[in-house]
Scaffold this motif. Structure first.
Motif, PDB file in Angstrom:
ATOM      1  N   GLY A  46       0.816  -1.201   0.000  1.00 56.85           N
ATOM      2  CA  GLY A  46       0.000   0.000   0.000  1.00 56.85           C
ATOM      3  C   GLY A  46       0.847   1.247   0.000  1.00 56.85           C
ATOM      4  O   GLY A  46       2.073   1.195   0.193  1.00 56.85           O
ATOM      5  N   PRO A  75      -3.569  -0.457  -3.066  1.00 55.51           N
ATOM      6  CA  PRO A  75      -4.292   0.547  -2.292  1.00 55.51           C
ATOM      7  C   PRO A  75      -3.455   1.811  -2.131  1.00 55.51           C
ATOM      8  O   PRO A  75      -2.290   1.747  -1.754  1.00 55.51           O
ATOM      9  N   VAL A  77      -3.810   5.690  -0.485  1.00 54.78           N
ATOM     10  CA  VAL A  77      -4.509   6.714   0.280  1.00 54.78           C
ATOM     11  C   VAL A  77      -3.845   8.057   0.008  1.00 54.78           C
ATOM     12  O   VAL A  77      -2.630   8.194   0.184  1.00 54.78           O
ATOM     13  N   THR A  97      -7.258   5.312  -4.158  1.00 51.68           N
ATOM     14  CA  THR A  97      -8.368   4.441  -3.766  1.00 51.68           C
ATOM     15  C   THR A  97      -9.118   5.005  -2.566  1.00 51.68           C
ATOM     16  O   THR A  97     -10.178   4.491  -2.199  1.00 51.68           O
ATOM     17  N   ALA A  98      -8.584   6.057  -1.962  1.00 55.73           N
ATOM     18  CA  ALA A  98      -9.266   6.790  -0.893  1.00 55.73           C
ATOM     19  C   ALA A  98      -8.589   8.145  -0.761  1.00 55.73           C
ATOM     20  O   ALA A  98      -7.368   8.259  -0.936  1.00 55.73           O
ATOM     21  N   ARG A 115      -7.476  -0.798   6.143  1.00 58.27           N
ATOM     22  CA  ARG A 115      -8.808  -1.338   5.899  1.00 58.27           C
ATOM     23  C   ARG A 115      -8.924  -1.884   4.482  1.00 58.27           C
ATOM     24  O   ARG A 115      -9.730  -2.777   4.207  1.00 58.27           O
ATOM     25  N   GLN A 116      -8.082  -1.367   3.589  1.00 57.06           N
ATOM     26  CA  GLN A 116      -8.036  -1.887   2.227  1.00 57.06           C
ATOM     27  C   GLN A 116      -7.044  -3.037   2.092  1.00 57.06           C
ATOM     28  O   GLN A 116      -7.305  -4.018   1.398  1.00 57.06           O
ATOM     29  N   PRO A 119      -8.678  -6.109   5.129  1.00 57.94           N
ATOM     30  CA  PRO A 119     -10.025  -5.722   5.571  1.00 57.94           C
ATOM     31  C   PRO A 119     -10.576  -6.583   6.702  1.00 57.94           C
ATOM     32  O   PRO A 119     -11.472  -6.164   7.416  1.00 57.94           O
TER      33      PRO A 119
END
Length: 365
Positions: A46, A75, A77, A97-98, A115-116, A119
């Motif tokens: 990530g 992922p 952020v 992705t967020a 959380r990605q 999860p």
């Protein structure tokens, strides 16, 4: 399985380092700039991006990252400078992705990323797993070095706070379950004792200095076993009299190794040499008795014996908690201090209650 790791991509190094420190409580993290080549992405799970998405350099950086990923989802952020529609759309084009608004807490960003990534897991679970993995690697390296007479105190000290934090946040039971799966018996035992010592110290309300010294001592208390032949350490049966004599040299050997390494922590030195001493004088290596055995040694000895009882050994199964506590109680008051045994038993009951409460809360969320 390789560690999960994340990348902190930033065009503001000071803030990037602070964000990376927050991520390191649960994962390995490196800080990257917009000129990064993205050469090694195999274990990256990530990314947190704290960059201006409108910069040409940012678009070039994410284009190179996309090429390196070759279609693998990652992922990402993004910390936005504003939440205006144009900037959000640009972040999405770059792979976000967020997206989070400016000044979002570092812990919120890390939670949002994981959380990605994972999860099905709570942040507490990830913290415990990461602390365990770090400590496991440390011990593998520590015992390898100790076989050549080297002890790296700085590396040991780096693991004290993670162990204390993992036990304080997640409780002792998850730590014990994770550690008992470790395949190296000596490493497993030291990590069990460290977790139990951290939990007991927290339960007793010891000062931060005393907690630190006690966990440091727990981490190194069996370092002398690095000098014991593997044929004895790994024997799949009880030791005979000669082998037991050799095994019992590990406490004095470990103490000498720490002294030679320049370690001056009196508690760590004492528990390393004396964690097999008994109140009635039947222990080793010095046959200490009664008040000659200090309180930290008495405390750690209870943790050490309990850890040995709940471990699976090739020649006997692991004991259940109630059975192991019963053994400790039978050893008091002659060999172990009754008040400490009862306080330790109470700490385990509190730990189980906390673990059940956490499971209930997790199920509600």
């Amino acid at each position: 399985m390789p560690f999960r790791s994340v990348v902190m991509l930033t065009d503001r190094p000071d803030r990037g380092r602070a964000l990376a420190d927050a991520a390191r409580s649960v994962t390995h993290c490196r800080v990257a700039g917009l000129a990064d080549d993205w050469d090694d992405l195999d274990h990256v799970r990530g990314l947190i991006a704290d960059v201006s998405v409108e910069r040409v350099e940012a678009r070039r950086c994410f284009g190179k990252l996309s090429d390196r990923l070759s279609g693998r989802p990652l992922p990402m952020v993004f910390v936005m400078q504003s939440m205006r529609g144009g900037e959000l759309r640009q972040a999405e084009r770059l792979g976000a992705t967020a997206c989070f608004p400016p000044q979002t807490l570092a812990s919120t960003l890390v939670t949002g990323l994981f959380r990605q990534i994972a999860p099905g897991k709570a942040m507490t679970d990830l913290l415990i797993e990461h602390s365990f993995n770090r400590a496991g690697l440390l011990f593998t390296d520590m015992f390898d070095a100790a076989r050549h007479g080297r002890v790296n105190l700085e590396a040991i000290d780096d693991e004290i706070d993670p162990v204390l934090s993992a036990v304080k946040v997640g409780g002792v039971m998850p730590w014990l379950e994770l550690v008992r799966a470790h395949d190296d018996m000596t490493v497993r035992h030291c990590l069990l004792v460290a977790g139990l010592a951290a939990h007991f110290a927290l339960h007793l309300g010891l000062s931060i200095d005393d907690r630190t010294s006690l966990v440091r001592g727990a981490l190194v208390h069996d370092v002398g076993k690095a000098k014991i032949p593997l044929a004895i350490l790994q024997k799949p049966a009880p030791l005979d009299a000669d082998e037991l004599t050799v095994m019992r040299t590990h406490a004095a050997l470990g103490h000498d190794m720490l002294m030679n390494a320049g370690i001056t922590d009196a508690i760590a030195l004492a528990v390393t040499r004396h964690h097999h001493e008994m109140l009635d004088g039947s222990g080793y290596p010095d046959g200490l008795s009664g008040t000659s055995i200090s309180d930290p040694v008495r405390l750690l000895t209870v943790c050490d014996i309990y850890a040995a009882l709940i471990e699976h050994r090739p020649y006997r199964p692991a004991m259940a908690q109630a059975e192991a506590i019963a053994v400790l109680r039978r050893m008091a008051p002659d060999r172990l201090e009754t008040a400490l045994v009862e306080a330790f038993a109470a700490s385990l009951i509190d730990g189980q209650t906390a673990a059940r409460s956490a499971e209930v809360e997790s199920g509600r969320s």
